[in-house]
Design a protein around this motif. Structure first.
Motif, PDB file in Angstrom:
ATOM      1  N   PHE A   1      -2.848   0.490   0.708  1.00 60.17           N
ATOM      2  CA  PHE A   1      -2.400   1.663  -0.029  1.00 60.17           C
ATOM      3  C   PHE A   1      -3.615   2.592  -0.002  1.00 60.17           C
ATOM      4  O   PHE A   1      -4.498   2.482  -0.841  1.00 60.17           O
ATOM      5  CB  PHE A   1      -2.019   1.228  -1.446  1.00 60.17           C
ATOM      6  CG  PHE A   1      -1.499   2.315  -2.330  1.00 60.17           C
ATOM      7  CD1 PHE A   1      -0.381   3.059  -1.957  1.00 60.17           C
ATOM      8  CD2 PHE A   1      -2.105   2.578  -3.546  1.00 60.17           C
ATOM      9  CE1 PHE A   1       0.103   4.055  -2.796  1.00 60.17           C
ATOM     10  CE2 PHE A   1      -1.612   3.569  -4.378  1.00 60.17           C
ATOM     11  CZ  PHE A   1      -0.515   4.309  -4.000  1.00 60.17           C
ATOM     12  N   GLY A   2      -3.685   3.438   1.035  1.00 60.67           N
ATOM     13  CA  GLY A   2      -4.912   4.195   1.246  1.00 60.67           C
ATOM     14  C   GLY A   2      -6.055   3.211   1.443  1.00 60.67           C
ATOM     15  O   GLY A   2      -5.919   2.248   2.194  1.00 60.67           O
ATOM     16  N   GLY A   3      -7.152   3.409   0.747  1.00 62.56           N
ATOM     17  CA  GLY A   3      -8.324   2.545   0.909  1.00 62.56           C
ATOM     18  C   GLY A   3      -8.220   1.216   0.179  1.00 62.56           C
ATOM     19  O   GLY A   3      -9.116   0.388   0.290  1.00 62.56           O
ATOM     20  N   ASP A   4      -7.158   0.995  -0.574  1.00 68.59           N
ATOM     21  CA  ASP A   4      -7.051  -0.244  -1.347  1.00 68.59           C
ATOM     22  C   ASP A   4      -6.112  -1.246  -0.691  1.00 68.59           C
ATOM     23  O   ASP A   4      -5.112  -0.876  -0.087  1.00 68.59           O
ATOM     24  CB  ASP A   4      -6.516   0.048  -2.752  1.00 68.59           C
ATOM     25  CG  ASP A   4      -7.553   0.734  -3.633  1.00 68.59           C
ATOM     26  OD1 ASP A   4      -8.701   0.249  -3.662  1.00 68.59           O
ATOM     27  OD2 ASP A   4      -7.220   1.750  -4.263  1.00 68.59           O
TER      28      ASP A   4
ATOM     29  N   GLN B   1      -0.833   6.255   9.106  1.00 63.75           N
ATOM     30  CA  GLN B   1      -1.465   5.066   8.547  1.00 63.75           C
ATOM     31  C   GLN B   1      -2.486   4.490   9.526  1.00 63.75           C
ATOM     32  O   GLN B   1      -3.616   4.184   9.161  1.00 63.75           O
ATOM     33  CB  GLN B   1      -0.405   3.999   8.223  1.00 63.75           C
ATOM     34  CG  GLN B   1      -0.968   2.611   7.904  1.00 63.75           C
ATOM     35  CD  GLN B   1      -1.872   2.592   6.692  1.00 63.75           C
ATOM     36  OE1 GLN B   1      -1.774   3.474   5.834  1.00 63.75           O
ATOM     37  NE2 GLN B   1      -2.764   1.614   6.625  1.00 63.75           N
ATOM     38  N   TRP B   2      -2.071   4.369  10.796  1.00 64.01           N
ATOM     39  CA  TRP B   2      -2.978   3.743  11.752  1.00 64.01           C
ATOM     40  C   TRP B   2      -4.278   4.548  11.868  1.00 64.01           C
ATOM     41  O   TRP B   2      -5.372   4.009  11.722  1.00 64.01           O
ATOM     42  CB  TRP B   2      -2.323   3.635  13.146  1.00 64.01           C
ATOM     43  CG  TRP B   2      -3.256   2.992  14.127  1.00 64.01           C
ATOM     44  CD1 TRP B   2      -3.701   1.694  14.078  1.00 64.01           C
ATOM     45  CD2 TRP B   2      -3.902   3.600  15.235  1.00 64.01           C
ATOM     46  NE1 TRP B   2      -4.570   1.468  15.109  1.00 64.01           N
ATOM     47  CE2 TRP B   2      -4.717   2.609  15.839  1.00 64.01           C
ATOM     48  CE3 TRP B   2      -3.868   4.865  15.801  1.00 64.01           C
ATOM     49  CZ2 TRP B   2      -5.496   2.862  16.969  1.00 64.01           C
ATOM     50  CZ3 TRP B   2      -4.637   5.111  16.933  1.00 64.01           C
ATOM     51  CH2 TRP B   2      -5.441   4.119  17.508  1.00 64.01           C
ATOM     52  N   MET B   3      -4.142   5.810  12.096  1.00 68.13           N
ATOM     53  CA  MET B   3      -5.325   6.623  12.375  1.00 68.13           C
ATOM     54  C   MET B   3      -6.150   6.850  11.113  1.00 68.13           C
ATOM     55  O   MET B   3      -7.388   6.795  11.155  1.00 68.13           O
ATOM     56  CB  MET B   3      -4.883   7.955  12.980  1.00 68.13           C
ATOM     57  CG  MET B   3      -6.053   8.758  13.482  1.00 68.13           C
ATOM     58  SD  MET B   3      -5.450  10.038  14.591  1.00 68.13           S
ATOM     59  CE  MET B   3      -6.847  11.143  14.548  1.00 68.13           C
ATOM     60  N   THR B   4      -5.480   7.086   9.978  1.00 64.53           N
ATOM     61  CA  THR B   4      -6.232   7.321   8.749  1.00 64.53           C
ATOM     62  C   THR B   4      -6.935   6.041   8.314  1.00 64.53           C
ATOM     63  O   THR B   4      -8.067   6.077   7.819  1.00 64.53           O
ATOM     64  CB  THR B   4      -5.294   7.835   7.634  1.00 64.53           C
ATOM     65  OG1 THR B   4      -4.589   8.969   8.137  1.00 64.53           O
ATOM     66  CG2 THR B   4      -6.075   8.250   6.413  1.00 64.53           C
ATOM     67  N   HIS B   5      -6.271   4.919   8.521  1.00 63.35           N
ATOM     68  CA  HIS B   5      -6.942   3.664   8.193  1.00 63.35           C
ATOM     69  C   HIS B   5      -8.176   3.492   9.067  1.00 63.35           C
ATOM     70  O   HIS B   5      -9.282   3.283   8.593  1.00 63.35           O
ATOM     71  CB  HIS B   5      -5.992   2.469   8.387  1.00 63.35           C
ATOM     72  CG  HIS B   5      -6.656   1.154   8.111  1.00 63.35           C
ATOM     73  ND1 HIS B   5      -6.462   0.031   8.868  1.00 63.35           N
ATOM     74  CD2 HIS B   5      -7.542   0.816   7.154  1.00 63.35           C
ATOM     75  CE1 HIS B   5      -7.207  -0.955   8.385  1.00 63.35           C
ATOM     76  NE2 HIS B   5      -7.873  -0.510   7.350  1.00 63.35           N
TER      77      HIS B   5
ATOM     78  N   ASP C   1      -7.480  -5.505  -4.424  1.00 64.93           N
ATOM     79  CA  ASP C   1      -8.005  -4.410  -5.250  1.00 64.93           C
ATOM     80  C   ASP C   1      -7.015  -4.124  -6.378  1.00 64.93           C
ATOM     81  O   ASP C   1      -7.370  -3.554  -7.400  1.00 64.93           O
ATOM     82  CB  ASP C   1      -8.232  -3.167  -4.401  1.00 64.93           C
ATOM     83  CG  ASP C   1      -9.135  -3.458  -3.208  1.00 64.93           C
ATOM     84  OD1 ASP C   1     -10.135  -4.172  -3.405  1.00 64.93           O
ATOM     85  OD2 ASP C   1      -8.834  -3.012  -2.083  1.00 64.93           O
ATOM     86  N   GLY C   2      -5.757  -4.479  -6.181  1.00 63.67           N
ATOM     87  CA  GLY C   2      -4.706  -4.405  -7.184  1.00 63.67           C
ATOM     88  C   GLY C   2      -4.269  -5.809  -7.464  1.00 63.67           C
ATOM     89  O   GLY C   2      -5.043  -6.725  -7.214  1.00 63.67           O
ATOM     90  N   PRO C   3      -3.043  -6.058  -7.907  1.00 66.91           N
ATOM     91  CA  PRO C   3      -1.966  -5.077  -8.006  1.00 66.91           C
ATOM     92  C   PRO C   3      -2.124  -4.103  -9.174  1.00 66.91           C
ATOM     93  O   PRO C   3      -1.482  -3.080  -9.195  1.00 66.91           O
ATOM     94  CB  PRO C   3      -0.708  -5.939  -8.186  1.00 66.91           C
ATOM     95  CG  PRO C   3      -1.198  -7.198  -8.823  1.00 66.91           C
ATOM     96  CD  PRO C   3      -2.586  -7.428  -8.287  1.00 66.91           C
ATOM     97  N   VAL C   4      -2.995  -4.454 -10.152  1.00 70.85           N
ATOM     98  CA  VAL C   4      -3.131  -3.588 -11.328  1.00 70.85           C
ATOM     99  C   VAL C   4      -4.184  -2.516 -11.040  1.00 70.85           C
ATOM    100  O   VAL C   4      -5.300  -2.836 -10.623  1.00 70.85           O
ATOM    101  CB  VAL C   4      -3.526  -4.419 -12.564  1.00 70.85           C
ATOM    102  CG1 VAL C   4      -3.810  -3.507 -13.744  1.00 70.85           C
ATOM    103  CG2 VAL C   4      -2.434  -5.425 -12.902  1.00 70.85           C
ATOM    104  N   PHE C   5      -3.801  -1.275 -11.212  1.00 73.04           N
ATOM    105  CA  PHE C   5      -4.728  -0.157 -11.012  1.00 73.04           C
ATOM    106  C   PHE C   5      -4.730   0.734 -12.252  1.00 73.04           C
ATOM    107  O   PHE C   5      -3.693   0.895 -12.912  1.00 73.04           O
ATOM    108  CB  PHE C   5      -4.279   0.709  -9.829  1.00 73.04           C
ATOM    109  CG  PHE C   5      -4.377   0.039  -8.491  1.00 73.04           C
ATOM    110  CD1 PHE C   5      -5.586  -0.009  -7.790  1.00 73.04           C
ATOM    111  CD2 PHE C   5      -3.258  -0.547  -7.921  1.00 73.04           C
ATOM    112  CE1 PHE C   5      -5.667  -0.612  -6.554  1.00 73.04           C
ATOM    113  CE2 PHE C   5      -3.331  -1.159  -6.674  1.00 73.04           C
ATOM    114  CZ  PHE C   5      -4.539  -1.188  -5.987  1.00 73.04           C
TER     115      PHE C   5
ATOM    116  N   ASP D   1     -13.887   3.129   3.106  1.00 71.70           N
ATOM    117  CA  ASP D   1     -13.744   2.683   1.713  1.00 71.70           C
ATOM    118  C   ASP D   1     -13.659   1.164   1.637  1.00 71.70           C
ATOM    119  O   ASP D   1     -14.159   0.546   0.705  1.00 71.70           O
ATOM    120  CB  ASP D   1     -12.459   3.258   1.082  1.00 71.70           C
ATOM    121  CG  ASP D   1     -12.421   4.783   1.156  1.00 71.70           C
ATOM    122  OD1 ASP D   1     -13.505   5.395   1.120  1.00 71.70           O
ATOM    123  OD2 ASP D   1     -11.316   5.350   1.263  1.00 71.70           O
ATOM    124  N   GLN D   2     -13.029   0.578   2.631  1.00 72.63           N
ATOM    125  CA  GLN D   2     -12.778  -0.860   2.587  1.00 72.63           C
ATOM    126  C   GLN D   2     -13.967  -1.694   3.066  1.00 72.63           C
ATOM    127  O   GLN D   2     -14.271  -2.736   2.501  1.00 72.63           O
ATOM    128  CB  GLN D   2     -11.566  -1.204   3.461  1.00 72.63           C
ATOM    129  CG  GLN D   2     -10.271  -0.583   2.960  1.00 72.63           C
ATOM    130  CD  GLN D   2      -9.147  -0.692   3.968  1.00 72.63           C
ATOM    131  OE1 GLN D   2      -9.369  -1.025   5.140  1.00 72.63           O
ATOM    132  NE2 GLN D   2      -7.934  -0.416   3.520  1.00 72.63           N
TER     133      GLN D   2
END
Ligand SMILES: Cc1cc2nc3c(=O)[nH]c(=O)nc-3n(C[C@H](O)[C@H](O)[C@H](O)COP(=O)(O)OP(=O)(O)OC[C@H]3O[C@@H](n4cnc5c(N)ncnc54)[C@H](O)[C@@H]3O)c2cc1C
Ligand code: SF4
Ligand code: SF4
Lengths: 282, 377
Positions: free
Chosen positions: A256-259, B320-324, A264-268, B331-332
């Protein structure tokens, strides 16, 4: 090239036995489990496990029992497909594979001193129940306890008996609402957000710590309503759901984006995901 | 033991030394018209005189001067095929009278050397190291294979048209991450052998090589610099922030209209790590197994939850693919997920070029008001 120390494999389940199986609303059942060997699983409210039904598959299911009673590991599952069907069909004495506990928790202990507001939609009550138990067990530590619970119909209200006992406590506010009533239903009708103003009346929004779980659309509208009521988004917590295959951050499915929702969740905290919740198909 | 660079007249000498120690050597081999990574059983298995031609949607092996060893660059496979197998049994379970018992396969990983690892591929392994040991969990199989593998790298003396490692700071010369590193010198004059670990030094010592001359060391450096300069593609430096800030950029629709969703890019990419699992039983139903296999965020089922997939549109899956890869990865895992290897460019059947897309996405979104002068990207 010294041989590395053997690491326990987080992909290998532990075996548990069903000590109690109980039907809930249609297609839904709660099981209590004890490990075949080793110590009971300690967990924090909001965490989940990966449940493996022999030969069928493995799915994420929240822990729905009392964190003060880890010997009674409890899961409530709804039958929506292959694996959940097998889990709903478990009987006392059956064996299950479990990996966990995984994920972030409702910061319920950190919310001591505040008014705990739980808002649940449908089966979303299951992951909230451990946190509700914690507040009930330590009620004096909290300024207030309110549960707002919505389901599609009266027949789909989970833990209905238990909710009545909570409701009968003088120190607990419970608002139950259904989208569609049936003859004989004398309670509230309408989506969860319509029950909020009444539930919040007389409570200073600055004292509220809100814990929300339900379908994403329900959470979005609820968060808007809370914001309008003056509850700031850094005091709102949500639990997210995504496809997940490993719960370890390896399989990539729950991003889910960077998470990774699994670790990192499920609780945010709402303000950390608010922008992403507004994006379609993220 | 000395760590000074040595002069290696012929790479098969090193290959022979590794094989003589009983090490399983995996290295480049032309398979079905492309460079693959396969066990090399004899020193003479190392290909010679091969190069390649690569461009968007295009890859061909080509011939080069017969005396050249490493003029081809990366092919469709990467070392992840070995460290992170495409299909892997995680465990098995047997039904018993009162339930089931679990067992894990014994996966032998003989002492192994990867021979001919490119700098971008060292970067890819280091990226996957952080994926499979993410601070919370470790994949023990990956960790064991990785720890049991020597890295013999090759600094590239030639870049393909699809390479852009200079712009991602992952090549064309590796400064670390290898046991031994080779740089091919002018045709027929051998290779520079650099030592990156004690084990590398020990193996090099068995060859009784002459120290490299200052001229050879300088030539290797100059070769790497020339390879970097020859690269025509460059990933925009600010791409991580750009993608994060532009989830609704119209370019996503544009690329989605061309993308077939075939997942070639994710399979070829040396850092893509997504997997699916499959639970299988035999006919009796008494023996069950759990298998893990490569998956792709381009598949529609990837985000299936009860009621349907989260990413239904091709646009959302390409995004999703490219942004990831280029943004969320920071971030990860604290770095980009892209090593500039160009595989996804060459192996995309419709020639979608991640660098060209990154540039297009870096152009201001025409549907948005121009940013204020000091606003952050
Ligand atoms: C953190 C978390 C907590 C959950 N807690 C509960 C709970 O307490 N009770 C409960 O009944 N359900 C819960 N779910 C949902 C539950 O995991 C799905 O209903 C289940 O995966 C469906 O699998 P299936 O094989 O029965 O259905 P199928 O429709 O056959 O599913 C096919 C595959 O899709 C995936 N999938 C389908 N729906 C979901 C979903 N909603 N979430 C994640 N993956 C899905 C699964 O990987 C499954 O193997 C939770 C999900 C998550 C992510
Ligand atoms: S995204 Fe493309 S260029 Fe970058 S590492 Fe993956 S395959 Fe190579
Ligand atoms: S970008 Fe190219 S390789 Fe990747 S899924 Fe789309 S068509 Fe296939």
């Amino acid at each position: 090239m010294a041989a590395p120390l053997p690491t326990p494999d987080p992909m290998l389940p532990r075996r548990y036995r069903v000590t109690r199986a109980k039907g809930e609303i249609a297609g839904t059942a709660t099981v209590e489990l004890a490990p075949i060997d080793g110590a009971p699983m300690t967990f924090s409210p909001g965490q989940f496990n990966m449940l493996y039904a022999f030969g069928v598959g493995e799915i994420p299911v929240s822990i729905s029992g009392d964190p003060a009673r880890p010997g009674q590991l409890t899961h409530t599952t709804r039958d929506v497909g292959l694996v959940s069907k097998a889990i709903v069909g478990l009987k006392e004495g059956d064996m299950l594979g479990i990996r966990g506990p995984f994920g972030s928790a409702w910061p319920i202990e950190a919310a001591a001193g505040r008014h705990a507001l739980f808002i649940a939609g449908g089966l979303g009550l299951a992951p909230l129940r451990p946190a509700i138990y914690h507040v009930l067990n330590n009620r004096a530590d909290y300024a207030g306890l309110t549960l707002v619970y919505g389901a599609r119909s009266p027949d789909e209200l989970l833990y209905a008996e238990e909710i009545s006992t909570w409701k009968s406590r003088l120190d607990t506010e419970v608002e139950v609402t259904v989208d569609h009533a049936r003859p004989g239903w004398t309670g509230r009708v309408g989506v969860v957000t319509t029950a909020l103003p009444h539930a919040l009346a007389g409570t200073d929004p600055a004292t509220i710590e809100a814990f929300i779980c339900g379908p994403e659309i329900m959470m979005r509208f609820t968060l808007q309503a809370l914001e309008a009521a003056g509850v700031s988004s850094d005091h709102c917590w949500v639990s997210m759901e995504r496809n997940m295959k490993c719960a370890l951050g390896f399989c990539g499915h729950c991003q889910f984006g960077g998470d990774f929702i699994c670790k990192d969740g499920p609780v945010f905290r709402h303000d950390t995901v608010a922008a992403r919740l507004g994006l379609k198909e993220l | 033991m000395t760590r000074a660079p040595l002069h290696l007249p012929d790479p098969t000498l090193l290959l022979a030394a590794l094989l003589a120690e009983g090490i399983r050597v995996i290295g480049p081999a032309p398979v079905q018209g492309a460079i693959a990574y396969e066990p090399l059983d004899r020193p003479e298995d190392l290909p010679k005189g091969l190069s390649d031609s690569q461009s968007p949607g295009h890859y061909r092996l080509a011939e080069t001067a017969p005396g050249r060893w490493f003029d081809y660059v990366v092919g469709p496979q990467s070392w992840k095929k070995w460290l992170f197998p495409a299909r892997q049994k995680l465990w098995s379970a047997e039904r018993t009278a009162d339930g089931f018992e679990l067992g894990q396969p014994d996966e032998p990983w003989p002492r192994t050397a990867f021979f001919g690892v490119r700098p971008c591929e060292i970067a890819a392994m280091e990226i996957q190291d952080r994926v499979f040991d993410n601070g919370s969990f470790t994949d023990p199989g990956y960790a064991r294979r990785r720890a049991g593998t020597l890295i013999v790298s090759v600094n590239c003396a030639r870049a393909a048209e699809t390479c852009f490692c200079a712009s991602t700071a992952t090549g064309p010369r590796a400064e670390a991450g290898y046991d031994l590193a080779l740089t091919e010198l002018a045709t027929g004059t051998g290779l520079l052998l650099e030592i990156g670990s004690d084990e590398g030094a020990r193996i090099a010592a068995t060859l009784a090589l002459a120290p490299a001359t200052p001229a050879q060391i300088a030539e290797a450096k100059a070769t790497s610099a020339a390879t970097a300069r020859a690269q025509t593609r460059a990933m925009p430096e600010a791409i991580a922030g750009t993608l994060k800030a532009n989830p609704e950029h119209p370019q996503w629709e544009d690329v989605a209209a061309r993308c077939l969703g075939c997942a070639n890019c994710t399979l070829a990419c040396p850092t893509c790590f997504c997997t699916d699992v499959e639970d299988v039983t035999d006919l009796s139903g008494d023996h069950a197994e759990r298998w893990r296999s490569w998956d792709s965020c381009f598949s529609i089922d990837f985000t299936y939850v009860h009621g349907g997939a989260v990413r239904r549109s091709g646009k959302s899956r390409y995004r999703q693919w490219m942004t990831h890869k280029l943004s969320a990865w920071h971030d990860q895992f604290g770095s980009s997920g892209c090593t500039g290897c160009g595989r996804c460019i060459a192996w995309c059947p419709v020639g979608i070029d991640i660098v060209a897309e990154a540039h297009a996405l870096s152009a201001p979104d025409p549907s948005l008001p121009a940013p204020a002068p000091h606003e952050e990207a």
